[in-house]
Scaffold this motif. Sequence first.
Motif, short mmCIF file in Angstrom:
data_model
loop_
_atom_site.label_atom_id
_atom_site.label_comp_id
_atom_site.label_asym_id
_atom_site.label_seq_id
_atom_site.Cartn_x
_atom_site.Cartn_y
_atom_site.Cartn_z
N ASP A 164 0.82 -1.20 -0.02
CA ASP A 164 0.03 -0.13 0.16
C ASP A 164 0.71 1.18 0.00
O ASP A 164 1.91 1.15 0.76
N THR A 165 0.79 2.31 -0.65
CA THR A 165 1.35 3.38 -0.83
C THR A 165 0.49 4.64 -0.67
O THR A 165 -0.67 4.74 -1.20
N ILE A 166 1.00 5.56 0.16
CA ILE A 166 0.56 6.82 0.25
C ILE A 166 1.19 7.91 -0.62
O ILE A 166 2.38 8.09 -0.77
N GLU A 167 0.50 8.46 -1.48
CA GLU A 167 1.00 9.42 -2.58
C GLU A 167 0.38 10.79 -2.24
O GLU A 167 -0.69 10.90 -2.18
N GLY A 168 1.19 11.67 -2.42
CA GLY A 168 0.82 13.16 -2.54
C GLY A 168 1.81 14.24 -2.66
O GLY A 168 2.96 13.89 -2.75
N GLY A 169 1.35 15.47 -2.78
CA GLY A 169 2.33 16.50 -3.16
C GLY A 169 3.29 16.57 -1.72
O GLY A 169 3.14 16.28 -0.72
N LEU A 170 4.34 17.29 -1.82
CA LEU A 170 5.10 17.65 -0.74
C LEU A 170 4.64 18.06 0.32
O LEU A 170 4.97 18.08 1.58
N ASP A 171 3.66 19.24 0.33
CA ASP A 171 3.11 19.79 1.32
C ASP A 171 1.67 19.22 1.55
O ASP A 171 0.91 19.96 2.43
N ALA A 172 1.19 17.90 1.06
CA ALA A 172 -0.07 17.41 1.40
C ALA A 172 -0.47 17.16 2.75
O ALA A 172 0.65 16.46 3.45
N PRO A 173 -1.28 17.29 3.15
CA PRO A 173 -1.58 16.80 4.75
C PRO A 173 -1.46 15.44 5.09
O PRO A 173 -0.99 14.97 5.99
N GLU A 174 -1.91 14.45 4.00
CA GLU A 174 -1.78 13.26 4.34
C GLU A 174 -0.21 12.77 4.35
O GLU A 174 0.21 11.76 5.03
N ILE A 175 0.67 13.39 3.59
CA ILE A 175 2.00 13.44 3.60
C ILE A 175 2.51 13.65 5.00
O ILE A 175 3.35 13.02 5.67
N ALA A 176 2.25 14.80 5.39
CA ALA A 176 2.58 15.35 6.93
C ALA A 176 2.25 14.35 7.90
O ALA A 176 2.90 14.44 8.93
#
Length: 552
Positions: free
Chosen positions: A220-232
């Motif tokens: 499973d992978t979490i993908e998003g922009g560098l400033d995306a909340p899900e990444i933080a």
Amino acid sequence: MSAPVLPSAPADSPDALAERVAQEAARRRTFAIISHPDAGKTTLTEKLLLYGGAIHLAGSVKARRAARHATSDWMKLEQERGISVTSSVLQFDWQGYKVNLLDTPGHADFSEDTYRTLIAADSAVMLLDNRKGVEERTRQLFEVCHKRRTPIFTFVNKCDRAGEDPLKLLDDVEKDLGITCAPVTWPIVDGDKFVGVYDRLTHHVLLFERGEKHGSEILDTIEGGLDAPEIADHCSPYALDKLREDLELLEIGLGQFDPEAFRAGTLSPTFFGSALTNFGVEPFLREFVQLAPGPGPRETTKGPITPDDPTFAGFVFKIQANMDPKHRDRMAFVRVVSGRYAAGMETTLVRTGKAIRLSAPQSVMARERQAIDEAFPGDVVGIVDKGTLRIGDTLLEQAPKAAPAFSDIPRFPPEHFVRVLSADPMRRKQLDTGLKQLSEEGAAQVFFAEKDAKLGSGPSPIVGAIGQLQFDVMLFRLESEYGAPAKLESLGYGNPRWVTGDPKEIDRVGAVHGRILLYDIKGQPMILFSDRWAMRSALEKETKVQFHEAAP
């Protein structure tokens, strides 16, 4: 982005075939992986097949007691030892592309098989250990690719463990190999854990969730922009701040990826990951199919043949015996260069000028086969052959009188020589059959002490190989596949040189102390020397004959 689609002509148009060939060729990606032993090549191969949907559960070559073995290691000896000793062909579909992975042996003793396979590839993936960087075997294979101007990707493996600083590793690669590494993905480390990669082309962070299946299933992978909340939410502020610093340094030092430099062979798109845990494998595959070149022109004795030529052309780069032990079959692997290859089509074998019907073409996944109706430039097809085809043969759908032939696939001089003795005199016929088929594969080279001698008659044959491990494999296969147990007797001579000239002079030169005169399977004379000094002395003094490093 999926594979390019070209506008189609009417089905009955005379240009319809050429149009379809061009469209199919545009979505082919044919590559090989080059690496030093133990860099993780077989594991990466398995994971590419896993993500490509070709297998549903990946097996590790390290887990010898596990229920599964690596798909690419189909030979019994490979499964027992956990090594790759023969090339295999693996094909899968990915986002509209058809990917052909030509798996090669990693061990240096099987260099010749690896070199032949690299000739059939359009690009290569250089696999590096993140602790060791460029190692000797990798350096050798890189040079082969570099000389042929094969575009090279770099995958830095084993990032799940502590290794060299990524920037220093890339700098070391450039100093060692003279090629610039352009990071496409960059490792994200949170504390002491490798947690994901940043894709510099899509500007996305990919965080991986460590599964409980030890890398045997897709993560499973979490993908998003560098400033995306899900990444933080899933990565510490320290790790993200460090990533921003690294990206800024990369931008200043390397700038953007240059496709032209990549195609010219001066720049290598570089990826970071861990094949064992699956981290970074999918981002690599996703970018690879976009960046990798499709099939290109291939040189012949009459100029290049381009993939959009609607008439079929191909060449044999590998022979493999006994892929199905029950039927004692012989498979020729043909790389399609141009046109459409159809089941049952009649072609010309350029070497003999004779027509040959290519019936029952097969798609090969290691040992598994599937009958196919057609193939296109970039594909590799298996043809069941009874001994007509040889490595390096050219096949043409339409052959003019002076038919072009693809450049010869090089043969390398053996470095070690042994006499093969049958352990059971009643099995001599089986021994000779096995040696004949193994020599046709290129797995070994057979020689005789007498001119015009052939397998099945006369004294025991002599076998030459590049590495000692080839002899182990040969003995194993002779007994397991042909029921012909054998033992080896070292000759104590080496440094081979083929020799041409007056037959009487050749006999005289070969009779000198410290030399042995042999004949290869084609009857060409070759001299072995007791040491390098004896060879150099002969090359300087024996001016009435000509010496050659490879068979003339």
